[in-house]
Every structure is written in structure tokens, then in C-alpha cells.
Write a protein that holds these residues in place. Sequence first.
Motif, PDB file in Angstrom:
ATOM      1  N   ARG A   1     -76.516  48.346-113.605  1.00  0.00           N
ATOM      2  CA  ARG A   1     -75.546  49.143-112.843  1.00  0.00           C
ATOM      3  C   ARG A   1     -74.324  48.342-112.435  1.00  0.00           C
ATOM      4  NH1 ARG A   1     -75.330  54.493-111.364  1.00  0.00           N
ATOM      5  NH2 ARG A   1     -74.366  53.638-109.516  1.00  0.00           N
ATOM      6  N   ARG A   2     -74.346  47.067-112.678  1.00  0.00           N
ATOM      7  CA  ARG A   2     -73.230  46.230-112.226  1.00  0.00           C
ATOM      8  C   ARG A   2     -71.944  46.657-112.916  1.00  0.00           C
ATOM      9  NH1 ARG A   2     -73.146  42.149-108.896  1.00  0.00           N
ATOM     10  NH2 ARG A   2     -71.112  41.189-108.988  1.00  0.00           N
ATOM     11  N   GLY A   3     -70.925  46.872-112.115  1.00  0.00           N
ATOM     12  CA  GLY A   3     -69.634  47.246-112.658  1.00  0.00           C
ATOM     13  C   GLY A   3     -69.632  48.646-113.245  1.00  0.00           C
ATOM     14  N   PHE A   4     -70.447  49.482-112.738  1.00  0.00           N
ATOM     15  CA  PHE A   4     -70.656  50.794-113.323  1.00  0.00           C
ATOM     16  C   PHE A   4     -70.893  51.809-112.224  1.00  0.00           C
ATOM     17  CE2 PHE A   4     -71.905  51.668-117.807  1.00  0.00           C
ATOM     18  CZ  PHE A   4     -71.662  53.009-117.744  1.00  0.00           C
ATOM     19  N   SER A   5     -70.375  53.007-112.375  1.00  0.00           N
ATOM     20  CA  SER A   5     -70.773  54.042-111.434  1.00  0.00           C
ATOM     21  C   SER A   5     -70.458  55.412-111.984  1.00  0.00           C
ATOM     22  CB  SER A   5     -70.082  53.845-110.086  1.00  0.00           C
ATOM     23  OG  SER A   5     -68.706  53.977-110.247  1.00  0.00           O
ATOM     24  N   SER A   6     -71.105  56.387-111.430  1.00  0.00           N
ATOM     25  CA  SER A   6     -70.809  57.753-111.842  1.00  0.00           C
ATOM     26  C   SER A   6     -69.698  58.271-110.942  1.00  0.00           C
ATOM     27  CB  SER A   6     -72.024  58.645-111.665  1.00  0.00           C
ATOM     28  OG  SER A   6     -73.177  57.941-111.984  1.00  0.00           O
ATOM     29  N   PHE A   7     -68.679  58.819-111.556  1.00  0.00           N
ATOM     30  CA  PHE A   7     -67.619  59.370-110.736  1.00  0.00           C
ATOM     31  C   PHE A   7     -67.253  60.743-111.290  1.00  0.00           C
ATOM     32  CE2 PHE A   7     -64.313  58.381-113.841  1.00  0.00           C
ATOM     33  CZ  PHE A   7     -64.905  57.362-114.557  1.00  0.00           C
ATOM     34  N   VAL A   8     -66.378  61.414-110.574  1.00  0.00           N
ATOM     35  CA  VAL A   8     -65.993  62.759-110.970  1.00  0.00           C
ATOM     36  C   VAL A   8     -64.537  62.752-111.382  1.00  0.00           C
ATOM     37  CG1 VAL A   8     -65.540  65.046-110.043  1.00  0.00           C
ATOM     38  CG2 VAL A   8     -67.716  63.936-109.564  1.00  0.00           C
ATOM     39  N   MET A   9     -64.261  63.300-112.552  1.00  0.00           N
ATOM     40  CA  MET A   9     -62.875  63.303-113.022  1.00  0.00           C
ATOM     41  C   MET A   9     -62.483  64.711-113.481  1.00  0.00           C
ATOM     42  SD  MET A   9     -61.145  60.670-115.692  1.00  0.00           S
ATOM     43  CE  MET A   9     -61.056  61.508-117.232  1.00  0.00           C
ATOM     44  N   CYS A  10     -61.224  65.040-113.266  1.00  0.00           N
ATOM     45  CA  CYS A  10     -60.707  66.338-113.706  1.00  0.00           C
ATOM     46  C   CYS A  10     -60.308  66.230-115.173  1.00  0.00           C
ATOM     47  CB  CYS A  10     -59.505  66.743-112.851  1.00  0.00           C
ATOM     48  SG  CYS A  10     -58.628  68.158-113.512  1.00  0.00           S
ATOM     49  N   ARG A  11     -60.808  67.130-116.003  1.00  0.00           N
ATOM     50  CA  ARG A  11     -60.520  67.040-117.433  1.00  0.00           C
ATOM     51  C   ARG A  11     -59.101  67.487-117.757  1.00  0.00           C
ATOM     52  NH1 ARG A  11     -64.868  69.528-121.358  1.00  0.00           N
ATOM     53  NH2 ARG A  11     -65.595  70.722-119.576  1.00  0.00           N
ATOM     54  N   ASP A  12     -58.487  68.217-116.862  1.00  0.00           N
ATOM     55  CA  ASP A  12     -57.125  68.675-117.131  1.00  0.00           C
ATOM     56  C   ASP A  12     -56.079  67.635-116.773  1.00  0.00           C
ATOM     57  OD1 ASP A  12     -57.706  71.006-118.327  1.00  0.00           O
ATOM     58  OD2 ASP A  12     -57.609  72.235-116.504  1.00  0.00           O
TER      59      ASP A  12
ATOM     60  N   LYS B   1     -62.037  72.502-114.164  1.00  0.00           N
ATOM     61  CA  LYS B   1     -62.687  71.697-115.201  1.00  0.00           C
ATOM     62  C   LYS B   1     -62.991  70.282-114.707  1.00  0.00           C
ATOM     63  CE  LYS B   1     -60.918  74.259-119.103  1.00  0.00           C
ATOM     64  NZ  LYS B   1     -59.846  74.339-120.097  1.00  0.00           N
ATOM     65  N   ILE B   2     -63.987  70.221-113.846  1.00  0.00           N
ATOM     66  CA  ILE B   2     -64.363  68.921-113.299  1.00  0.00           C
ATOM     67  C   ILE B   2     -65.602  68.421-114.011  1.00  0.00           C
ATOM     68  CG2 ILE B   2     -65.374  67.887-111.234  1.00  0.00           C
ATOM     69  CD1 ILE B   2     -63.249  68.981-109.649  1.00  0.00           C
ATOM     70  N   ARG B   3     -65.600  67.156-114.416  1.00  0.00           N
ATOM     71  CA  ARG B   3     -66.742  66.622-115.186  1.00  0.00           C
ATOM     72  C   ARG B   3     -67.253  65.339-114.583  1.00  0.00           C
ATOM     73  NH1 ARG B   3     -67.691  64.837-121.331  1.00  0.00           N
ATOM     74  NH2 ARG B   3     -69.207  63.550-120.246  1.00  0.00           N
ATOM     75  N   TYR B   4     -68.538  65.078-114.783  1.00  0.00           N
ATOM     76  CA  TYR B   4     -69.131  63.829-114.303  1.00  0.00           C
ATOM     77  C   TYR B   4     -69.039  62.767-115.386  1.00  0.00           C
ATOM     78  CZ  TYR B   4     -71.368  67.265-111.319  1.00  0.00           C
ATOM     79  OH  TYR B   4     -71.607  68.314-110.469  1.00  0.00           O
ATOM     80  N   TYR B   5     -68.657  61.596-115.013  1.00  0.00           N
ATOM     81  CA  TYR B   5     -68.608  60.475-115.941  1.00  0.00           C
ATOM     82  C   TYR B   5     -69.538  59.366-115.475  1.00  0.00           C
ATOM     83  CZ  TYR B   5     -64.747  62.477-118.470  1.00  0.00           C
ATOM     84  OH  TYR B   5     -63.977  63.286-119.238  1.00  0.00           O
ATOM     85  N   GLY B   6     -69.799  58.456-116.421  1.00  0.00           N
ATOM     86  CA  GLY B   6     -70.615  57.310-116.036  1.00  0.00           C
ATOM     87  C   GLY B   6     -72.092  57.619-116.168  1.00  0.00           C
TER      88      GLY B   6
END
Length: 804
Positions: free
Chosen positions: A503-514, A559-564
Motif C-alpha cells: 500500500r505504500r505510495g498508493f491509495s484509492s481516491f475518487v476522480m471525476c471522469r469528465d 460520472k464519478i469513478r473510484y481509482y486505485g
Amino acid sequence: MAQFAQIIVDVPTLQTNRPYDYAIPLVWQDQLQVGIRVVVPFGKGSRQVQGFVVGTSDTPPDYAGELKTIAQVLDLQPVLNTELLALAKWLAQWTFSFQISCMQTMLPSMMKASYTKKVRLTGAATPATAAIFNGQAELDFADLAPETIKQLLKLQRQNLVEVDYQVHDRAKIKTIKAIQPLLSVAEYTAAAAKVPANAKRQHDLLAYLSAHATTTAPLSLPQITAETQLTLAHMHTGADKGWLRIVDLETYRDPYAELATAPRTQPLTLTAEQATAVEQITTAGQQQQAKVFLVEGVTGSGKTEIYLQSIQAAIAKGQTALMLVPEIGLTPQMVTRVKGRFGAHVAVLHSGLSNGERYDEWRRIERGEAQVVVGARSAVFAPLTNLGLIIMDEEHESSYKQDDMPRYHARDVALWRARYHHCPVVLGSATPSLESRSRAQKGVYQLIRLKERANHQPLPEVTVVDMKDELKQTKEDNFSSLLLQELHKRLLHQEQSVLMLNRRGFSSFVMCRDCGFVLKCPNCDISLTLHMDTHSMKCHYCGHEEAIPQVCANCQSRKIRYYGTGTQKVESELKVLLPEARILRMDVDTTRRKGAHAKILRQFGNHQADILLGTQMIAKGLDFPDVTLVGVLNADTALGLPDFRASERTFQLLTQVSGRAGRADKKGEVIVQTYNPEHYAIRLARHHDYEGFYQREMTLRHQAGYPPYYYTILVTASHEEENEAAKKIFQLMNQVKPALSPQAVLLGPTPRAIARVNKRYYYQMVIKYKHEPQLEKILTQIMQENQARNGIQISIDREPLSFI
DNA sequence: AGCACGCCGACT
DNA sequence: GTCGGCGTGCTC
């Protein structure tokens, strides 16, 4: 007869970082010793603060003002001995922090005073005071609104109310009720004759007392209740009749009580390598040499048995031993192992204990009832006397460095104590820190290399999967076909697997696809992390929490998507890919509750799951015989970080996690998934080649001028206004620069990688140096001059583990 | 840290 | 004039 005392007061600032003189009240004049906690009046209002006696004298001190007198003495016996007082003084200088902070970190937190500020009416209520007090006799400042406080201060100036400071000693000794029989058997028989026949319980009590009339030690009430159903109420009756006395019996909160009586294990037969190691360590102990040994040995080479037998030798000489283990490595398995060998002589100190339990373990050590201490970082301050050996397992672990004041490294403290006690130190690791390994190279430490595994098992086979190729073939980004195939095989054979997500240097975040908008923390300069368990967005720096957005805050798009990738996401993927597998997840979210960590490990050990999925924390110290497959899902996320220790950390992690596979009679296999298969840290970890890694990394560190070729100090300035922080760091640079020789290197100043945390901006500079006699003095002076004023905060971190 | 002292602007 | 803002210095 000492009439005066020098006291370090609990006011953590640099201006008060020195002893103050006080008069000792007459009753205490021949009893007050150095190392005792006291309460003293301090400052203009003579508010009460806690303090530590660091010296006593019978000649009046050279102080022009009028001496104040010690208000209260909190201890009968010193809580800090002369060694620890000297250590506190040194540590404060070494880490550029306050003596009082060092003393407080040495002691269980229960011994740190808590303060309350109360207001009371001085006389009859007036309309103004009546409105505020509302019938209450006194008010606690902590519960009052700033507005009310303002009004109260006004009333204080008119002498209508008074403010009172109170110090509370939170150290509470746990007691149980016990009884002491007072009469003889004959007297109890006589008493029974006078008790009515229908008073059955009283007869029971008399029978019990009569049976124990000759016992001199108090009898524990909980035990009596368990045996006879006689309760405290019956004892009160007995006490009223003069049959017995009820006393409070001091007791310990012992979280490992059941282990103390478990059967002892016997020393194992040592291999030739192990025997030579124990021999060298004990010889150094015999000769009272403060020698440092670096034991470098792969997982399974039997380092723990070397530790245990060296400890045994120290105890046999009537000495004590300290064994440090990283917090995460202090597993129930390790505690069982040490307790199994030394039984009730062992005290355990770690963060999983309640404050009361920790205080009790500390008291057992302090009273000399435990000769062996096992514990995490702060256990290095355990009040052992006659120390004969210090062991630091997994010495490369970053948890040995404390990241707030005082910023100490347990290794430095261990070396200091070893010099004080003239006893050896053993640093052990499969992947020593470059600092320690290079000192062994230079002969400062003595290197002991264990080349074979105690069980003569070959090291597990490590396969590296290039995820770049894999990605072209399948659409799964977390599981290669090889890993899935092998997991499947383990399920069929009913063997267990461990999966690690780095998990180091990594996280799940939320980003707008538009519009690409990423939700950030309002206080910190960092994106919020998605937490599915609480259905919220959290900031990992300040703890800020908010709801998961449905609509983009920037462009109102839906259009919100989860990344990570998080363990939760991997778990749900895995459930689809291997529906029959029973999965246990272990990460910060599932182990937050006390004891949860141990519970998950126990479940896995009992085969209640096929796959243990977790973060870094599963890499360390676990020993499950039926694990034959270890998978690392993403080996290289840390390699991308702008940190000179990134390779070292990756190598250590991979080596360590590989050691989890095939520890008993079964052959183990490791699969490492990576996007950088050619990276030397991954290539060399694949071949279990620590020495190769050491050579390679040292060359790079030499070229780039990093530790261990240079010492480093990180200086940070912070302020709510960005330009104030920047201005300060440049001013500090101009102050430091002239004092440095041309050989020293100054990096920065730069804004910190995460420039804003908790509404503050951080600017920093790094000093790299080899020999700078002036530096220490200048930095101490900087700390003196730059007290927390005008909202500026300065911090100095010697040998930071990371610059980012 | 917390408190007093002291110097400036703006209010009954 | 004085109330209260905060910058500065001291606490045995």
C-alpha cells in the motif's frame, strides 16, 4: 540533610528546559530523592505543575529571587534512576528536544500528570456570576466557551472569582479486596456457637476462617468468592464482629497471565553457526564489553534461538536482558516463545496493552520482578538495572524511530545504555539497514553471518511476473494468470496462501471522469482516501472525514469513478475469481480494534481461511507452517516514490514476505507481480541476495551522497501562512550556512512533498554532512531562539527515515 | 504553556 | 481618557 531541590518542570518549551531550584518542606528533607515526581508552584500565578527532582543540595542555590516550596511529593521511591536521568539529559540534546518530554516518554503514560483549570466564586454571588455559574460551585475551563472565559477573566480582575490549577496523578495501582483472619481456631469455634443456626452464610464464613486461621498472608476475596460463594457483604459482617479485617491487596493487571504458568520450553540444539554466535555474544557479556554484534541471517536461520540462549546466559549471571521487537513483530507467537522459555521472569511492553496494564508491567520491571523485558520501541527505556544484554530484532524496521518529539531512534538509545552498562548489543535482521551493515563493514560492529537455515530447508522459489506483459493478455489488473492458477492449486490441496498488497505510495481516491477533479482534504494538500467500510472519504493525515460525493464538486457531472487499489477492492475481486476460497483480510481497517490483529492471525492459524490478504503488516514475523504460497500483488509501488530509501524498503519487504512461504516441511513458493522486473531491488530479492543488494545500493548511495555516506538532519518550519513558513526556512538557511564547512551539503529549502497538513504549510531543508563540529551548537541555538512564537513552528529531525 | 507587562488603535 | 488587541520576556 538536603533542604533544596533542583527540579525539571512540566512546561515543554526550550526556555524552561533546565532545572529550577525549590525549597524542600521540612517533613521531606531527609527523604526526597533524585528521580521522584513532585508538584511545584510555577510562574506568576504559581500554577501547579508536575516536575522531576534531578538534584538535591543543602546549600542555598545562587538565585536572587525568593525560592518557592515543593507543594506535593508524588512518589515514595524514585521513578527514574540515575541512569535514566542521565539518559534523558543526553537524549534531549541528541534529538534537540526537551528533557521533560524525554522523561515523560520513558515512563508509562499514566504517570504523566493531567491538569485541570477550575473557576470558583470567592464570596457571595453577584448577578453577573450567578448567570454564569447557574448554581454550580465550580466550573471546568475545558467545558467553557471562549466568550464565557472572557467574562470570567474580567470577573477575576474584580476578585469575584478565583482560578485554581490542579494536578492529577493518573497512576493508579489496581487493588483487590482481601481478608485477614484475626482469631484462632478455638476462638472461631467459640464464635460459631453464638451465631444462630439459621445464619448459614455466617457459619460458612467461620468455617472458612477457621480453616485458614493460621495463614499469615491476606486471602484474596475474588478467589474465596469463586470457591465458597461468600461475598464482600458477608466479609463486612465478619469484620463488624471482629472476626477478620478487610484489606486492599495490590495486584497487577497481567494480560499474559495464562502464559506464565504454561510449561517451559527447553533450549534447542544449536547449529555450529548459532553456537559460535551465542559464544561470541556471551563472551562479550562476560568481559563486560559494550560490543555491538550485527547478526545477519535469512528467515529461518534461527536468530530467535540465538537471542534466547544469549538471554539465558545473561540471566544465569544474575543480570537482566532487554529484547526489542518492532511493534508489528510483537506477535502473540513471539511473546509465547519468550514467555515459554523464561516464564514469569518476562515483562511485555507494547502499544496493545491498556495504560493500566502497561503501568503494571513497568512496575514489575522497576521492582526487579522481571529480568527479561520484551517490547516495542519505548521498551528501550525499561527500568532494568544490571543490564547484561540488549537485543534488537529486525533492526532495520522503521518503527524503531519515533516521528514526534522526541524524535529518537531506539537503536541510538540501546547503544547508549549498552555503553552505560558495559554490555553487548545484538542487532539482528535478514536485511540489515545499510547504516548498520556498513558499520559492520568498517569493523565498528562485529558481523555475524548465518548462511544456513536451521531447518536446512531451501529458501522458497521466487517467480517474478511482469505485469506489463500480463496486462496485454488479460483485463485483470491485480491478478496474473500464474498467480490465479497457483492460488487455485493451493485450494485443491488445502494449503494456505498469503497475499500482500503493497500500500505504500498508493491509495484509492475518487476522480471525476469528465473534468478530472479529485476530491481533496480541506485542511491538507492531499487527496481523500475512499473507505468502503464506513462509506466515507477520509484524510490519512488529519483524520478529516466526509461523505462520498455523488456529483462532481467542480463540474456537477455524475460520472464519478473510484481509482486505485485497496485491500477491500482486491478482496471483492478475489471473491469473484475464486468464489470457493475463504478469505481473511488484514489491514488498518480490520485491525483497529484492540486484539483484532491477534484474532485474525489465530483464525488463519486454525485454518479458518484459505487466503490471508493484507498490507505490509502481514510480511513480518508470522509463522504459519501450512502456507506454501506467498503472492505480492504489486511489488513496486514504493519504487516510484522520490525517496532515497525506496529501493531498500522494497528489497526488505520482498525478502521478508518471501520468508513467509514454506517454513516447515513443505516447500514454499513466492510470486511477485511487478511492472519493473529488471529493477535491481526486485531482481536481487528474487535470489535472496542481500549482500549483492548491499554492494549495489552502497555504490548508488555513494554516488548520490546519501546515508550512510553522509549524516543527515531535516529542519522543518511551518506556519498557517505559506509565505511565513517559506520566509522562516530561508532565514534559518542563512543562519546555518555560514557555520557549515565546504564539505557539507544543504538541500533545499523546498516545500514539503505534502506541503499543507492540518491547515499548516511546511517548508524544509536537509543538511548532509560528515563532520561538522559547529552544527550541533547552531541547531541547538536555533531551537532556543525560535520558540513557538508568531505561529511559527520549527522542528529538527536527526537522521530522518524519509525526506518526503 | 501561561501570565504580566507594555505599547498602540478605537470606543463608552 | 480607558479598554483590549497582541508582541515580548520570564517563570526557581
